[in-house]
Design a protein around this motif. Structure first.
Motif, PDB file in Angstrom:
ATOM      1  N   GLU A 107      -5.758 -41.174  -6.022  1.00 53.54           N
ATOM      2  CA  GLU A 107      -6.015 -40.207  -7.082  1.00 53.54           C
ATOM      3  C   GLU A 107      -7.196 -39.334  -6.674  1.00 53.54           C
ATOM      4  OE1 GLU A 107      -5.408 -40.923 -11.558  1.00 53.54           O
ATOM      5  OE2 GLU A 107      -7.557 -41.136 -11.213  1.00 53.54           O
ATOM      6  N   ARG A 108      -7.027 -38.017  -6.868  1.00 50.87           N
ATOM      7  CA  ARG A 108      -8.125 -37.112  -6.539  1.00 50.87           C
ATOM      8  C   ARG A 108      -8.535 -36.350  -7.800  1.00 50.87           C
ATOM      9  NH1 ARG A 108      -7.923 -31.749  -2.913  1.00 50.87           N
ATOM     10  NH2 ARG A 108     -10.039 -31.120  -3.406  1.00 50.87           N
ATOM     11  N   THR A 109      -9.825 -36.312  -8.052  1.00 51.83           N
ATOM     12  CA  THR A 109     -10.317 -35.605  -9.238  1.00 51.83           C
ATOM     13  C   THR A 109     -10.661 -34.172  -8.845  1.00 51.83           C
ATOM     14  OG1 THR A 109     -11.188 -37.666 -10.105  1.00 51.83           O
ATOM     15  CG2 THR A 109     -12.059 -35.641 -11.065  1.00 51.83           C
ATOM     16  N   ILE A 110      -9.933 -33.243  -9.431  1.00 49.49           N
ATOM     17  CA  ILE A 110     -10.147 -31.818  -9.116  1.00 49.49           C
ATOM     18  C   ILE A 110     -11.195 -31.229 -10.067  1.00 49.49           C
ATOM     19  CG2 ILE A 110      -9.005 -29.574  -8.832  1.00 49.49           C
ATOM     20  CD1 ILE A 110      -7.766 -31.629  -7.014  1.00 49.49           C
ATOM     21  N   LEU A 111     -11.123 -31.628 -11.349  1.00 50.30           N
ATOM     22  CA  LEU A 111     -12.129 -31.204 -12.326  1.00 50.30           C
ATOM     23  C   LEU A 111     -12.691 -32.449 -12.994  1.00 50.30           C
ATOM     24  CD1 LEU A 111     -10.333 -28.229 -14.135  1.00 50.30           C
ATOM     25  CD2 LEU A 111     -12.159 -28.068 -12.426  1.00 50.30           C
TER      26      LEU A 111
ATOM     27  N   GLY B 134     -18.376 -20.712  -7.783  1.00 50.69           N
ATOM     28  CA  GLY B 134     -18.314 -21.950  -6.998  1.00 50.69           C
ATOM     29  C   GLY B 134     -17.679 -21.676  -5.658  1.00 50.69           C
ATOM     30  N   PRO B 135     -17.938 -22.563  -4.709  1.00 50.86           N
ATOM     31  CA  PRO B 135     -17.359 -22.373  -3.373  1.00 50.86           C
ATOM     32  C   PRO B 135     -15.843 -22.491  -3.418  1.00 50.86           C
ATOM     33  CG  PRO B 135     -19.019 -24.126  -3.390  1.00 50.86           C
ATOM     34  CD  PRO B 135     -18.747 -23.769  -4.809  1.00 50.86           C
ATOM     35  N   SER B 136     -15.231 -22.094  -2.345  1.00 49.10           N
ATOM     36  CA  SER B 136     -13.786 -22.225  -2.208  1.00 49.10           C
ATOM     37  C   SER B 136     -13.392 -23.694  -2.369  1.00 49.10           C
ATOM     38  CB  SER B 136     -13.393 -21.710  -0.823  1.00 49.10           C
ATOM     39  OG  SER B 136     -12.024 -21.554  -0.761  1.00 49.10           O
ATOM     40  N   GLY B 137     -12.403 -23.943  -3.207  1.00 52.12           N
ATOM     41  CA  GLY B 137     -11.929 -25.318  -3.404  1.00 52.12           C
ATOM     42  C   GLY B 137     -12.724 -26.114  -4.418  1.00 52.12           C
ATOM     43  N   SER B 138     -13.657 -25.455  -5.120  1.00 57.75           N
ATOM     44  CA  SER B 138     -14.490 -26.201  -6.082  1.00 57.75           C
ATOM     45  C   SER B 138     -13.776 -26.427  -7.410  1.00 57.75           C
ATOM     46  CB  SER B 138     -15.822 -25.467  -6.310  1.00 57.75           C
ATOM     47  OG  SER B 138     -15.585 -24.154  -6.762  1.00 57.75           O
ATOM     48  N   GLY B 139     -12.648 -25.753  -7.632  1.00 56.48           N
ATOM     49  CA  GLY B 139     -11.866 -26.001  -8.851  1.00 56.48           C
ATOM     50  C   GLY B 139     -11.816 -24.829  -9.823  1.00 56.48           C
ATOM     51  N   LYS B 140     -12.230 -23.639  -9.373  1.00 57.45           N
ATOM     52  CA  LYS B 140     -12.291 -22.468 -10.272  1.00 57.45           C
ATOM     53  C   LYS B 140     -10.905 -22.127 -10.844  1.00 57.45           C
ATOM     54  CE  LYS B 140     -14.094 -19.764  -7.093  1.00 57.45           C
ATOM     55  NZ  LYS B 140     -14.112 -20.712  -5.967  1.00 57.45           N
ATOM     56  N   SER B 141      -9.935 -21.980  -9.940  1.00 55.76           N
ATOM     57  CA  SER B 141      -8.582 -21.594 -10.399  1.00 55.76           C
ATOM     58  C   SER B 141      -8.004 -22.667 -11.307  1.00 55.76           C
ATOM     59  CB  SER B 141      -7.635 -21.399  -9.206  1.00 55.76           C
ATOM     60  OG  SER B 141      -8.117 -20.399  -8.368  1.00 55.76           O
ATOM     61  N   THR B 142      -8.245 -23.920 -10.952  1.00 51.47           N
ATOM     62  CA  THR B 142      -7.711 -25.024 -11.753  1.00 51.47           C
ATOM     63  C   THR B 142      -8.300 -24.970 -13.155  1.00 51.47           C
ATOM     64  OG1 THR B 142      -7.627 -26.308  -9.707  1.00 51.47           O
ATOM     65  CG2 THR B 142      -7.317 -27.520 -11.760  1.00 51.47           C
ATOM     66  N   LEU B 143      -9.602 -24.705 -13.251  1.00 54.88           N
ATOM     67  CA  LEU B 143     -10.239 -24.621 -14.571  1.00 54.88           C
ATOM     68  C   LEU B 143      -9.643 -23.461 -15.379  1.00 54.88           C
ATOM     69  CD1 LEU B 143     -12.354 -25.543 -16.625  1.00 54.88           C
ATOM     70  CD2 LEU B 143     -14.004 -24.041 -15.506  1.00 54.88           C
TER      71      LEU B 143
ATOM     72  N   THR C 277      -3.647 -13.484 -12.226  1.00 55.65           N
ATOM     73  CA  THR C 277      -3.726 -14.529 -11.198  1.00 55.65           C
ATOM     74  C   THR C 277      -4.439 -14.024  -9.951  1.00 55.65           C
ATOM     75  OG1 THR C 277      -1.608 -13.895 -10.287  1.00 55.65           O
ATOM     76  CG2 THR C 277      -1.577 -15.628 -11.952  1.00 55.65           C
ATOM     77  N   GLN C 278      -4.788 -14.988  -9.118  1.00 61.24           N
ATOM     78  CA  GLN C 278      -5.487 -14.655  -7.874  1.00 61.24           C
ATOM     79  C   GLN C 278      -4.585 -13.840  -6.945  1.00 61.24           C
ATOM     80  OE1 GLN C 278      -7.199 -18.121  -6.183  1.00 61.24           O
ATOM     81  NE2 GLN C 278      -8.351 -17.014  -4.661  1.00 61.24           N
ATOM     82  N   ASP C 279      -3.290 -14.199  -6.944  1.00 60.82           N
ATOM     83  CA  ASP C 279      -2.354 -13.496  -6.068  1.00 60.82           C
ATOM     84  C   ASP C 279      -1.786 -12.304  -6.819  1.00 60.82           C
ATOM     85  OD1 ASP C 279      -2.608 -15.675  -4.263  1.00 60.82           O
ATOM     86  OD2 ASP C 279      -1.286 -16.788  -5.612  1.00 60.82           O
TER      87      ASP C 279
ATOM     88  N   VAL D 161     -15.145 -15.683  -9.891  1.00 60.12           N
ATOM     89  CA  VAL D 161     -15.557 -14.653  -8.926  1.00 60.12           C
ATOM     90  C   VAL D 161     -16.255 -15.337  -7.761  1.00 60.12           C
ATOM     91  CG1 VAL D 161     -17.582 -14.129 -10.374  1.00 60.12           C
ATOM     92  CG2 VAL D 161     -16.855 -12.485  -8.674  1.00 60.12           C
ATOM     93  N   HIS D 162     -15.867 -14.878  -6.569  1.00 59.34           N
ATOM     94  CA  HIS D 162     -16.323 -15.550  -5.355  1.00 59.34           C
ATOM     95  C   HIS D 162     -17.778 -15.253  -5.035  1.00 59.34           C
ATOM     96  CE1 HIS D 162     -13.259 -17.548  -2.699  1.00 59.34           C
ATOM     97  NE2 HIS D 162     -14.413 -18.109  -2.399  1.00 59.34           N
ATOM     98  N   GLN D 163     -18.072 -13.990  -4.844  1.00 55.30           N
ATOM     99  CA  GLN D 163     -19.396 -13.625  -4.351  1.00 55.30           C
ATOM    100  C   GLN D 163     -19.886 -12.347  -5.031  1.00 55.30           C
ATOM    101  OE1 GLN D 163     -19.277 -14.381  -0.257  1.00 55.30           O
ATOM    102  NE2 GLN D 163     -21.267 -15.392  -0.490  1.00 55.30           N
TER     103      GLN D 163
HETATM  104  N1  LIG Z   1      -1.767 -29.725  -8.097  1.00 58.45           N
HETATM  105  C1  LIG Z   1      -2.607 -29.990  -7.102  1.00 58.45           C
HETATM  106  N2  LIG Z   1      -2.339 -30.983  -6.228  1.00 58.45           N
HETATM  107  C2  LIG Z   1      -3.188 -31.283  -5.228  1.00 58.45           C
HETATM  108  N3  LIG Z   1      -4.344 -30.626  -5.013  1.00 58.45           N
HETATM  109  C3  LIG Z   1      -4.652 -29.639  -5.847  1.00 58.45           C
HETATM  110  C4  LIG Z   1      -3.809 -29.264  -6.935  1.00 58.45           C
HETATM  111  N4  LIG Z   1      -4.394 -28.238  -7.596  1.00 58.45           N
HETATM  112  C5  LIG Z   1      -5.543 -27.980  -6.943  1.00 58.45           C
HETATM  113  N5  LIG Z   1      -5.692 -28.810  -5.897  1.00 58.45           N
HETATM  114  C6  LIG Z   1      -6.826 -28.862  -4.972  1.00 58.45           C
HETATM  115  O1  LIG Z   1      -7.990 -28.809  -5.764  1.00 58.45           O
HETATM  116  C7  LIG Z   1      -9.010 -28.084  -5.113  1.00 58.45           C
HETATM  117  C8  LIG Z   1      -9.495 -26.986  -6.022  1.00 58.45           C
HETATM  118  O2  LIG Z   1      -8.514 -25.963  -6.053  1.00 58.45           O
HETATM  119  P1  LIG Z   1      -8.762 -24.575  -6.762  1.00 58.45           P
HETATM  120  O3  LIG Z   1      -7.664 -23.662  -6.356  1.00 58.45           O
HETATM  121  O4  LIG Z   1      -8.948 -24.800  -8.216  1.00 58.45           O
HETATM  122  O5  LIG Z   1     -10.137 -24.147  -6.096  1.00 58.45           O
HETATM  123  P2  LIG Z   1     -10.868 -22.724  -6.132  1.00 58.45           P
HETATM  124  O6  LIG Z   1     -12.300 -22.988  -6.422  1.00 58.45           O
HETATM  125  O7  LIG Z   1     -10.150 -21.793  -7.064  1.00 58.45           O
HETATM  126  O8  LIG Z   1     -10.694 -22.257  -4.643  1.00 58.45           O
HETATM  127  P3  LIG Z   1     -10.613 -20.749  -4.036  1.00 58.45           P
HETATM  128  O9  LIG Z   1     -11.930 -20.103  -4.342  1.00 58.45           O
HETATM  129  O10 LIG Z   1     -10.406 -20.978  -2.578  1.00 58.45           O
HETATM  130  O11 LIG Z   1      -9.454 -20.085  -4.719  1.00 58.45           O
HETATM  131  C9  LIG Z   1      -8.407 -27.592  -3.818  1.00 58.45           C
HETATM  132  O12 LIG Z   1      -8.809 -28.472  -2.783  1.00 58.45           O
HETATM  133  C10 LIG Z   1      -6.927 -27.660  -4.052  1.00 58.45           C
HETATM  134  O13 LIG Z   1      -6.231 -27.894  -2.865  1.00 58.45           O
END
Ligand SMILES: Nc1ncnc2c1ncn2[C@@H]1O[C@H](COP(=O)(O)OP(=O)(O)OP(=O)(O)O)[C@@H](O)[C@H]1O
Length: 283
Positions: free
Chosen positions: A80-84, A101-110, A146-148, A224-226
């Motif tokens: 199990e991986r905790t994203i947020l 937050g840095p890339s991969g810190s969970g911004k999009s997920t939040l 969305t980001q894309d 926002v990234h930077q």
């Molecule tokens: N459904 C999922 N399954 C597995 N990993 C996930 C899932 N959703 C997000 N992640 C992982 O969680 C982490 C955070 O992702 P997220 O896209 O929220 O980061 P971010 O801060 O928006 O990154 P970036 O600035 O690069 O867009 C990443 O390592 C991503 O691979």
């Protein structure tokens, strides 16, 4: 800056008349253009299960013909991986909340969680609009960029195009996507990296526009990234993420003094956003 319950008149002015939908919850009024949304989120967690494949030793197999290897102990474990991890905050009409937050810190997920786009038992915690769970009418009043760039990439005869089909630039497409979301006159506007691909002047202009949007009583949440320092000072609230945890949530203007009070301050004057990102990166 309008407070909760202040309404936007049809000509775009803010009136002191309380918005009817803020006081009653009938379906019609919730869809009216003057519906202000206060977004609260408490202890938001998002966990995913990940497959980890590990290969054990390899046994060399000799027989007539070529030598080859057999994977003897290939195992698959589920982790199990905790994203947020326990994210809490609040943003009111008239405010811009920036998620840094840095890339991969969970911004999009939040942002996806706040927009009601993540479902299931992986998501825990509470997201409330005006103290009520997210409902369909509220989501109809929510714009999401969305980001894309997903706007009409399949329509090859539009001037929008996509990465492969050139119509307009990436930054222009982004702005078209934002304008597209604005057409529904959202009460809550959520934007994932709206300035990616934009030069700093254009990014500043875009956030100036978002500031005007907020001033009309909308609630704006953006990752926002930077951001440049002049963009940073437009944020009412800032939430800094580091590996899915909240390092700071509060007024953007108070972030530096907060970190100074706990023993972290830059050795020379710098863009607060750069400083916060350095902290979130652990540098
Ligand atoms: N459904 C999922 N399954 C597995 N990993 C996930 C899932 N959703 C997000 N992640 C992982 O969680 C982490 C955070 O992702 P997220 O896209 O929220 O980061 P971010 O801060 O928006 O990154 P970036 O600035 O690069 O867009 C990443 O390592 C991503 O691979």
């Amino acid at each position: 800056m309008p407070g909760f319950g202040e309404a936007e008149t049809p000509n775009g002015d803010l009136s002191r008349e309380p918005c009817r939908a803020a006081n009653s919850h009938d379906f019609q009024s919730i869809l009216s253009p003057c519906y202000p949304i206060t977004l609260k989120f408490m202890d938001v967690c998002y966990r995913v299960k990940q497959e980890n494949k590990s290969n054990g030793s390899f046994k060399r197999v000799f027989s007539r013909g070529p030598t080859y290897s057999v994977d003897q102990r290939s195992t698959v474990s589920i982790q199990e991986r905790t994203i947020l991890n326990g994210i809490t905050g609040m943003v009111s009409p008239g405010e811009i909340l920036a998620v840094l937050g840095p890339s991969g810190s969970g911004k999009s997920t939040l942002l996806n969680a706040l927009a009601g786009r993540l479902q299931g038992h992986n998501l825990t915690g509470t997201v409330l609009a005006n103290n009520r769970k997210l409902s369909k009418p509220v989501l109809k009043r929510t714009g999401f960029v969305t980001q894309d760039d997903v706007l009409y990439p399949h329509l090859t005869n539009t001037i929008i195009g996509n990465t492969f089909i050139r119509g307009v630039s990436g930054g222009e497409r982004k702005r078209v996507s934002i304008a597209h979301e604005m057409l529904i006159n959202p009460s809550l506007l959520i934007l994932d990296e709206p300035t990616s691909g934009l030069d700093s002047t254009t990014a500043y202009r875009l956030f100036s526009t978002l500031g005007t949007v907020a001033e009309k009583g909308k609630t704006v949440v953006t990752s926002v990234h930077q951001p440049s320092s002049r963009v940073y000072q437009m944020f009412d609230l800032v939430l800094v993420l580091s590996e899915g945890r909240c390092l700071y949530f509060g007024k953007g203007s108070e972030a530096m003094s907060y970190f100074e009070s706990v023993g972290f301050s830059p050795s020379f004057p710098m863009n607060p956003a750069d400083f916060l990102l350095d902290l979130a990166n652990g540098t």
